[in-house]
Design a protein around this motif. Structure first.
Motif, short mmCIF file in Angstrom:
data_model
loop_
_atom_site.label_atom_id
_atom_site.label_comp_id
_atom_site.label_asym_id
_atom_site.label_seq_id
_atom_site.Cartn_x
_atom_site.Cartn_y
_atom_site.Cartn_z
N SER A 1 0.87 -1.18 0.00
CA SER A 1 0.00 0.00 0.00
C SER A 1 0.91 1.22 0.00
O SER A 1 2.13 1.10 0.01
CB SER A 1 -0.94 0.01 1.22
OG SER A 1 -0.28 0.51 2.37
N ASP A 2 0.30 2.41 0.01
CA ASP A 2 1.12 3.63 0.03
C ASP A 2 1.97 3.73 1.29
O ASP A 2 3.00 4.40 1.30
CB ASP A 2 0.23 4.86 -0.07
CG ASP A 2 -0.38 5.01 -1.45
OD1 ASP A 2 0.15 4.40 -2.40
OD2 ASP A 2 -1.41 5.72 -1.57
N SER A 3 1.54 3.06 2.36
CA SER A 3 2.26 3.22 3.63
C SER A 3 2.66 1.89 4.28
O SER A 3 3.15 1.90 5.40
CB SER A 3 1.41 4.02 4.62
OG SER A 3 0.17 3.39 4.84
N HIS A 4 2.47 0.77 3.59
CA HIS A 4 2.73 -0.52 4.22
C HIS A 4 3.70 -1.39 3.41
O HIS A 4 3.62 -1.44 2.18
CB HIS A 4 1.44 -1.29 4.43
CG HIS A 4 0.50 -0.65 5.40
ND1 HIS A 4 -0.48 0.22 5.02
CD2 HIS A 4 0.41 -0.75 6.76
CE1 HIS A 4 -1.14 0.64 6.08
NE2 HIS A 4 -0.63 0.07 7.15
N LEU A 5 4.56 -2.08 4.15
CA LEU A 5 5.42 -3.10 3.59
C LEU A 5 5.03 -4.45 4.17
O LEU A 5 4.65 -4.54 5.34
CB LEU A 5 6.90 -2.84 3.93
CG LEU A 5 7.55 -1.56 3.43
CD1 LEU A 5 8.98 -1.49 3.94
CD2 LEU A 5 7.52 -1.49 1.91
N ASP B 1 4.16 -0.52 8.91
CA ASP B 1 3.70 0.80 8.49
C ASP B 1 4.91 1.73 8.42
O ASP B 1 5.48 2.10 9.45
CB ASP B 1 2.67 1.34 9.48
CG ASP B 1 1.97 2.61 8.97
OD1 ASP B 1 2.66 3.47 8.41
OD2 ASP B 1 0.74 2.71 9.16
N ILE B 2 5.32 2.11 7.20
CA ILE B 2 6.54 2.90 7.04
C ILE B 2 6.33 4.37 7.38
O ILE B 2 7.30 5.12 7.52
CB ILE B 2 7.11 2.77 5.61
CG1 ILE B 2 6.02 3.05 4.58
CG2 ILE B 2 7.72 1.40 5.39
CD1 ILE B 2 6.49 2.95 3.15
N LYS B 3 5.07 4.81 7.51
CA LYS B 3 4.81 6.20 7.90
C LYS B 3 4.77 6.33 9.42
O LYS B 3 5.33 7.26 9.99
CB LYS B 3 3.51 6.70 7.27
CG LYS B 3 3.60 6.83 5.75
CD LYS B 3 2.32 7.41 5.16
CE LYS B 3 2.48 7.59 3.65
NZ LYS B 3 1.25 8.14 3.03
N LYS B 4 4.14 5.37 10.08
CA LYS B 4 4.07 5.39 11.54
C LYS B 4 5.28 4.71 12.17
O LYS B 4 5.48 4.79 13.38
CB LYS B 4 2.80 4.71 12.02
CG LYS B 4 1.53 5.43 11.60
CD LYS B 4 0.30 4.72 12.13
CE LYS B 4 -0.97 5.44 11.75
NZ LYS B 4 -2.19 4.73 12.25
N MET B 5 6.07 4.00 11.33
CA MET B 5 7.27 3.29 11.80
C MET B 5 6.91 2.27 12.88
O MET B 5 7.50 2.22 13.95
CB MET B 5 8.32 4.27 12.33
CG MET B 5 8.72 5.34 11.34
SD MET B 5 9.66 4.73 9.94
CE MET B 5 11.28 4.55 10.69
N GLU B 6 5.91 1.43 12.58
CA GLU B 6 5.51 0.41 13.54
C GLU B 6 4.96 -0.82 12.82
O GLU B 6 4.53 -0.76 11.66
CB GLU B 6 4.45 0.97 14.49
CG GLU B 6 3.14 1.36 13.81
CD GLU B 6 2.15 1.98 14.78
OE1 GLU B 6 2.59 2.44 15.85
OE2 GLU B 6 0.95 2.01 14.44
N VAL B 7 4.98 -1.95 13.53
CA VAL B 7 4.48 -3.20 12.99
C VAL B 7 2.96 -3.26 13.13
O VAL B 7 2.40 -2.83 14.14
CB VAL B 7 5.13 -4.40 13.71
CG1 VAL B 7 4.51 -5.72 13.24
CG2 VAL B 7 6.63 -4.40 13.47
N VAL B 8 2.28 -3.77 12.09
CA VAL B 8 0.84 -3.91 12.08
C VAL B 8 0.50 -5.39 12.28
O VAL B 8 1.15 -6.26 11.74
CB VAL B 8 0.24 -3.41 10.75
CG1 VAL B 8 -1.27 -3.60 10.71
CG2 VAL B 8 0.60 -1.95 10.54
N GLU B 9 -0.54 -5.67 13.06
CA GLU B 9 -0.97 -7.05 13.28
C GLU B 9 -1.40 -7.69 11.96
O GLU B 9 -2.10 -7.08 11.17
CB GLU B 9 -2.14 -7.07 14.27
CG GLU B 9 -2.74 -8.44 14.48
CD GLU B 9 -1.75 -9.43 15.06
OE1 GLU B 9 -1.77 -10.59 14.64
OE2 GLU B 9 -0.95 -9.01 15.93
N SER B 10 -0.96 -8.92 11.71
CA SER B 10 -1.32 -9.61 10.47
C SER B 10 -1.64 -11.07 10.72
O SER B 10 -1.31 -11.94 9.93
CB SER B 10 -0.19 -9.49 9.45
OG SER B 10 1.02 -10.00 9.99
#
Length: 267
Positions: free
Chosen positions: A135-139, A151-160
């Motif tokens: 996405s625009d902000s996710h790797l 999340d490269i904008k918030k610089m944090e890991v997202v639950e997956s």
């Protein structure tokens, strides 16, 4: 499209007329391009050599120069590291993953870099592999078992966790698509799993629906190139290059004398 190989350098393929051009075809067997990233507007090419770190590559002159930061031009921060993957972040930066577990954001123009601070319990004992833009902000960052979303904008890991349940025990080699319309996963020896409309329902493509002899079975998927809304190009080890059309659900193999069966990467 750009395709990289062991011992065969780089090949560019025009997907409209299938014309090809080969670069670095005389590389030594222990130095090859495992991953590639480029920005054609300004002629910047970057590649990773086997256990040789991060390099700037000039395709016209067929020369390569190791990356060094602007404030320390004599240092080689990635020397001896195996670069597992490149992914573009924006017009001025890209992300690389290293086999030692390091994840870095690199600005090749300002020649700066920074290491991301990621330390997850789920990463313990797992080999870090590649990162993919979803996405625009996710790797999506892939390990030898499973992956996590960052999340490269918030610089944090997202639950997956919902993906972990679907692919538990399977080795994921590469990811394409996006979080809004659905992801596409290249799996080890299993083919390609396509998420249907981001609903966590998956269909697996291994063989052509009309010609079962056209099959990716037993081959590891190494990369995707999406050239339009309907066609996905799929690179594999063992069986070479395939194309898949979403609207027709057809799988075909692209056979070309310049393209060996073991493909390392495609963009």
């Amino acid at each position: 499209m750009w395709i990289s190989f062991k011992k065969h350098g780089l090949i560019s393929v025009n997907p409209d007329n299938f014309s090809t051009k080969q670069y670095f075809h005389n590389l030594k067997s222990d130095r090859y391009f495992s991953r590639i990233w480029f920005e054609p507007e300004n002629g910047l090419y970057l590649a990773a050599h086997f256990n040789d770190g991060l390099y700037y590559v000039d395709l016209e002159k067929e020369t390569s120069t190791p990356f060094s930061p602007a404030d320390r031009p004599d240092s080689r921060p990635f020397e001896g590291k195996l670069i597992k993957g490149f992914i573009k972040i924006d017009d001025n930066s890209f992300c690389i993953t290293c086999s030692d577990g390091g994840i870095y954001i690199v600005d090749p123009y300002a020649r700066t870099y920074k290491k991301l601070d990621i330390n997850l319990p789920s990463m313990k004992g797992r080999e870090l592999r590649r990162a993919f833009r979803i996405s625009d902000s996710h790797l999506a960052i892939v390990m030898n078992r499973g992956f996590f979303i960052y999340d490269i904008k918030k610089m944090e890991v997202v639950e997956s966790g919902h993906y972990d349940e679907e692919f538990g025990g399977r080795s994921i080699h590469c990811i394409a698509g996006n979080l809004e319309s659905g992801l596409i996963f290249g799996l080890q020896s299993v083919g390609v799993a396509i998420e249907q409309d981001a609903g966590f329902r998956f269909s697996t493509v291994v063989k052509d629906s009309a010609n079962p002899k056209t099959s990716m079975s037993g081959s590891n998927v190494t990369g995707f190139a999406e050239i339009n809304d309907t066609t996905i190009w799929v690179s594999t080890r063992v069986k070479g290059l395939f194309w898949y059309t979403r609207n027709e659900g057809r799988l075909g193999r692209f056979d070309h004398p310049l393209i060996p069966d073991e493909i390392e990467h495609i963009i």
